[in-house]
Design a protein around this motif. Sequence first.
Motif, PDB file in Angstrom:
ATOM      1  N   MET A   1       0.842  -1.184   0.000  1.00  7.11           N
ATOM      2  CA  MET A   1       0.000   0.000   0.000  1.00  7.11           C
ATOM      3  C   MET A   1       0.883   1.241   0.000  1.00  7.11           C
ATOM      4  N   GLY A   2       0.636   2.135  -0.911  1.00  6.68           N
ATOM      5  CA  GLY A   2       1.447   3.334  -1.069  1.00  6.68           C
ATOM      6  C   GLY A   2       0.998   4.453  -0.159  1.00  6.68           C
ATOM      7  N   PRO A   3       1.552   5.622  -0.394  1.00  6.38           N
ATOM      8  CA  PRO A   3       1.200   6.789   0.428  1.00  6.38           C
ATOM      9  C   PRO A   3      -0.254   7.198   0.224  1.00  6.38           C
ATOM     10  N   ASP A   4      -0.835   7.822   1.268  1.00 10.42           N
ATOM     11  CA  ASP A   4      -2.217   8.287   1.154  1.00 10.42           C
ATOM     12  C   ASP A   4      -2.262   9.580   0.339  1.00 10.42           C
ATOM     13  N   ASP A   5      -3.477  10.009   0.014  1.00  9.73           N
ATOM     14  CA  ASP A   5      -3.649  11.201  -0.820  1.00  9.73           C
ATOM     15  C   ASP A   5      -3.013  12.436  -0.184  1.00  9.73           C
ATOM     16  N   ASP A   6      -3.154  12.593   1.130  1.00 12.45           N
ATOM     17  CA  ASP A   6      -2.590  13.779   1.794  1.00 12.45           C
ATOM     18  C   ASP A   6      -1.074  13.864   1.588  1.00 12.45           C
ATOM     19  N   GLU A   7      -0.405  12.726   1.734  1.00 15.28           N
ATOM     20  CA  GLU A   7       1.044  12.698   1.530  1.00 15.28           C
ATOM     21  C   GLU A   7       1.397  13.008   0.076  1.00 15.28           C
ATOM     22  N   LEU A   8       0.632  12.432  -0.855  1.00 10.77           N
ATOM     23  CA  LEU A   8       0.881  12.687  -2.272  1.00 10.77           C
ATOM     24  C   LEU A   8       0.662  14.166  -2.614  1.00 10.77           C
ATOM     25  N   ILE A   9      -0.343  14.760  -2.021  1.00 10.75           N
ATOM     26  CA  ILE A   9      -0.613  16.184  -2.272  1.00 10.75           C
ATOM     27  C   ILE A   9       0.539  17.037  -1.745  1.00 10.75           C
ATOM     28  N   ARG A  10       1.005  16.741  -0.533  1.00 10.76           N
ATOM     29  CA  ARG A  10       2.140  17.488   0.026  1.00 10.76           C
ATOM     30  C   ARG A  10       3.358  17.385  -0.906  1.00 10.76           C
ATOM     31  N   ARG A  11       3.615  16.162  -1.388  1.00 11.69           N
ATOM     32  CA  ARG A  11       4.763  15.953  -2.281  1.00 11.69           C
ATOM     33  C   ARG A  11       4.552  16.669  -3.618  1.00 11.69           C
ATOM     34  N   ALA A  12       3.329  16.610  -4.149  1.00 18.45           N
ATOM     35  CA  ALA A  12       3.038  17.281  -5.425  1.00 18.45           C
ATOM     36  C   ALA A  12       3.196  18.795  -5.283  1.00 18.45           C
ATOM     37  N   LYS A  13       2.786  19.332  -4.142  1.00 22.98           N
ATOM     38  CA  LYS A  13       2.946  20.774  -3.901  1.00 22.98           C
ATOM     39  C   LYS A  13       4.416  21.177  -3.889  1.00 22.98           C
ATOM     40  N   ARG A  14       5.285  20.240  -3.501  1.00 22.24           N
ATOM     41  CA  ARG A  14       6.730  20.513  -3.497  1.00 22.24           C
ATOM     42  C   ARG A  14       7.338  20.309  -4.889  1.00 22.24           C
ATOM     43  N   GLY A  15       6.491  19.947  -5.871  1.00 27.65           N
ATOM     44  CA  GLY A  15       6.979  19.822  -7.240  1.00 27.65           C
ATOM     45  C   GLY A  15       7.289  18.405  -7.695  1.00 27.65           C
ATOM     46  N   GLU A  16       6.928  17.414  -6.895  1.00 34.23           N
ATOM     47  CA  GLU A  16       7.183  16.024  -7.286  1.00 34.23           C
ATOM     48  C   GLU A  16       6.089  15.562  -8.250  1.00 34.23           C
ATOM     49  N   GLY A  17       6.413  15.573  -9.519  1.00 33.61           N
ATOM     50  CA  GLY A  17       5.453  15.183 -10.552  1.00 33.61           C
ATOM     51  C   GLY A  17       4.974  13.750 -10.420  1.00 33.61           C
ATOM     52  N   GLU A  18       5.843  12.862  -9.932  1.00 29.67           N
ATOM     53  CA  GLU A  18       5.452  11.454  -9.774  1.00 29.67           C
ATOM     54  C   GLU A  18       4.307  11.321  -8.763  1.00 29.67           C
ATOM     55  N   ALA A  19       4.339  12.132  -7.726  1.00 28.77           N
ATOM     56  CA  ALA A  19       3.284  12.078  -6.710  1.00 28.77           C
ATOM     57  C   ALA A  19       1.945  12.494  -7.323  1.00 28.77           C
ATOM     58  N   TYR A  20       1.969  13.536  -8.145  1.00 29.89           N
ATOM     59  CA  TYR A  20       0.726  13.964  -8.793  1.00 29.89           C
ATOM     60  C   TYR A  20       0.243  12.912  -9.787  1.00 29.89           C
ATOM     61  N   ALA A  21       1.170  12.254 -10.468  1.00 32.51           N
ATOM     62  CA  ALA A  21       0.806  11.191 -11.404  1.00 32.51           C
ATOM     63  C   ALA A  21       0.061  10.063 -10.683  1.00 32.51           C
ATOM     64  N   VAL A  22       0.466   9.751  -9.469  1.00 32.00           N
ATOM     65  CA  VAL A  22      -0.225   8.714  -8.690  1.00 32.00           C
ATOM     66  C   VAL A  22      -1.635   9.186  -8.326  1.00 32.00           C
ATOM     67  N   LEU A  23      -1.776  10.460  -7.949  1.00 37.81           N
ATOM     68  CA  LEU A  23      -3.106  11.011  -7.659  1.00 37.81           C
ATOM     69  C   LEU A  23      -4.007  10.913  -8.891  1.00 37.81           C
ATOM     70  N   VAL A  24      -3.469  11.265 -10.042  1.00 39.53           N
ATOM     71  CA  VAL A  24      -4.244  11.192 -11.283  1.00 39.53           C
ATOM     72  C   VAL A  24      -4.682   9.754 -11.521  1.00 39.53           C
ATOM     73  N   GLN A  25      -3.751   8.835 -11.399  1.00 41.19           N
ATOM     74  CA  GLN A  25      -4.072   7.424 -11.632  1.00 41.19           C
ATOM     75  C   GLN A  25      -5.157   6.936 -10.668  1.00 41.19           C
ATOM     76  N   ARG A  26      -5.067   7.310  -9.404  1.00 41.12           N
ATOM     77  CA  ARG A  26      -6.038   6.871  -8.399  1.00 41.12           C
ATOM     78  C   ARG A  26      -7.446   7.408  -8.662  1.00 41.12           C
ATOM     79  N   HIS A  27      -7.529   8.618  -9.194  1.00 36.91           N
ATOM     80  CA  HIS A  27      -8.824   9.283  -9.294  1.00 36.91           C
ATOM     81  C   HIS A  27      -9.315   9.473 -10.723  1.00 36.91           C
ATOM     82  N   GLN A  28      -8.605   8.932 -11.682  1.00 37.59           N
ATOM     83  CA  GLN A  28      -8.952   9.130 -13.082  1.00 37.59           C
ATOM     84  C   GLN A  28     -10.311   8.520 -13.427  1.00 37.59           C
TER      85      GLN A  28
END
Length: 179
Positions: A1-28
């Motif tokens: 099980m990977g990171p939760d959405d909150d963690e991915l959002i924090r990482r995406a806000k810091r510019g980590e594109g991979e974290a946002y890609a996971v959010l997109v995949q989860r909610h697409q």
Amino acid sequence: MGPDDDELIRRAKRGEGEAYAVLVQRHQQIAFRTAYAVCGNAAEAEDATQDAFVKAYGALGRFRAGEPWRPWLLQIVANEARNRRRSEGRRRHLTTRVAHGGVTEAPPPDVVVLLRDERSTLAQAIARLEPPHREVVVLRHLLDLSEAECAAVLGVPKGTVKSRLSRALERLRGELGER
């Protein structure tokens, strides 16, 4: 099980594109379903979903930490889909007017698509609902969002979701009888 959405959002806000890609995949999938429910056209729903993810990424700085991600994202998706539905309606209306010498009797394009693609009696009855009622029925009962999530997606108070849903279900019951 990977990171939760909150963690991915924090990482995406810091510019980590991979974290946002996971959010997109989860909610697409839920994003596409929401867009399709609003605009009724698969191609438009796909475009609206992609545009919404791009806009959401651009708006990450305004996303409040601790708030639920899915309703926030789906509100952006629904807005994009509504804009596309309006634009398509205007284009269709103009095309029909030109083709028929100014006379328009064609139903809205979202109703035509739903009637053509969905053959069940229930789908046809849902398609005949006014857009605000159709949207709330699809979000609440077909996509299984909570009333609070529906309210967030539609940008209306929870009481408005309840009243729209009540009216829509009453109309469906009247149209479908006891089936």
